[in-house]
Design an enzyme around this catalytic site. Sequence first.
Site, short mmCIF file in Angstrom:
data_model
loop_
_atom_site.label_atom_id
_atom_site.label_comp_id
_atom_site.label_asym_id
_atom_site.label_seq_id
_atom_site.Cartn_x
_atom_site.Cartn_y
_atom_site.Cartn_z
N ARG A 61 0.82 -1.23 0.00
CA ARG A 61 0.00 0.00 0.00
C ARG A 61 0.84 1.26 0.00
O ARG A 61 0.35 2.34 -0.34
CB ARG A 61 -1.02 -0.03 1.15
CG ARG A 61 -2.14 -1.04 0.91
CD ARG A 61 -3.04 -1.19 2.11
NE ARG A 61 -2.39 -1.78 3.26
CZ ARG A 61 -2.28 -3.08 3.50
NH1 ARG A 61 -2.79 -3.94 2.65
NH2 ARG A 61 -1.66 -3.52 4.57
N GLU A 98 2.21 -5.97 13.59
CA GLU A 98 1.05 -6.11 14.50
C GLU A 98 0.48 -7.52 14.42
O GLU A 98 0.00 -8.06 15.41
CB GLU A 98 0.00 -5.06 14.12
CG GLU A 98 -1.08 -4.86 15.17
CD GLU A 98 -2.20 -3.94 14.70
OE1 GLU A 98 -2.17 -3.49 13.54
OE2 GLU A 98 -3.11 -3.69 15.51
P1 AMP Z 1 3.58 -1.98 11.71
O1 AMP Z 1 4.83 -2.54 11.11
O2 AMP Z 1 3.10 -2.74 12.91
O3 AMP Z 1 3.68 -0.49 11.98
O4 AMP Z 1 2.41 -2.20 10.66
C1 AMP Z 1 2.28 -1.37 9.55
C2 AMP Z 1 2.11 -2.15 8.29
O5 AMP Z 1 1.13 -3.17 8.42
C3 AMP Z 1 1.62 -1.24 7.19
O6 AMP Z 1 2.22 -1.67 5.97
C4 AMP Z 1 0.13 -1.44 7.16
O7 AMP Z 1 -0.34 -1.48 5.84
C5 AMP Z 1 -0.11 -2.77 7.85
N1 AMP Z 1 -1.05 -2.67 8.97
C6 AMP Z 1 -0.80 -2.98 10.27
N2 AMP Z 1 -1.88 -2.83 11.04
C7 AMP Z 1 -2.85 -2.38 10.21
C8 AMP Z 1 -4.22 -2.00 10.43
N3 AMP Z 1 -4.79 -2.07 11.64
N4 AMP Z 1 -4.92 -1.56 9.36
C9 AMP Z 1 -4.35 -1.50 8.13
N5 AMP Z 1 -3.08 -1.84 7.87
C10 AMP Z 1 -2.33 -2.29 8.89
#
Ligand code: AMP
Length: 178
Positions: A61, A98
């Site tokens: 994305r 996450e």
């Molecule tokens: P993080 O590495 O935990 O900051 O997660 C961010 C990445 O995971 C990004 O590429 C987001 O597209 C995706 N992502 C994680 N959690 C979500 C969420 N709740 N909604 C949409 N995308 C998420």
Amino acid sequence: MNKALILSHLRNIPNFPAPGIQFKDVSTLFKDPVCFREILNELVALYKNRGITKVVGIESRGFIMGAALAAELGAGFVMCRKPGKLPGETVKTDYTKEYGTDSIEIHTGAIDCGDTVLIHDDLLATGGSMRAAYDLVQSFHPKATFVNFLIELRMEGLDGRAAFAPGTDITCLLTLTE
Ligand code: AMP
């Protein structure tokens, strides 16, 4: 920036891709031409005077606005991809997110020490994926590195900014607390 416009186009999908995750679906931001342009204009306003020569987008994305922004800034665009997707020689790092673990790669030689880099992704949750991308970009020794997200999730137990050293230049268009 018209935050209300952007918020009105953002869709929440509960329990995707795993139970308990509130997934913020940016596809509904991008499919609306007025909202898409509003986001792009805001990103251009934030970064047009920063000397950006490369925008790095995080798969997948982060590719969409990242590539549009690179074109608007007159910068190059670099893909930061999941393992095994880039055909040439790569540098790689592993990270925790996450929901699960992952790895990312950038082509060797995609960035050089004369570059000023903006790394872009759609959303900040734990910060794990951006931190991994940030560390990968630092291995190319660019002149400066900026970080941008469209959305920051700041909820109980989630502080993605804490993944970065103090002073890291991070912008987020929207901060969501639920
Ligand atoms: P993080 O590495 O935990 O900051 O997660 C961010 C990445 O995971 C990004 O590429 C987001 O597209 C995706 N992502 C994680 N959690 C979500 C969420 N709740 N909604 C949409 N995308 C998420």
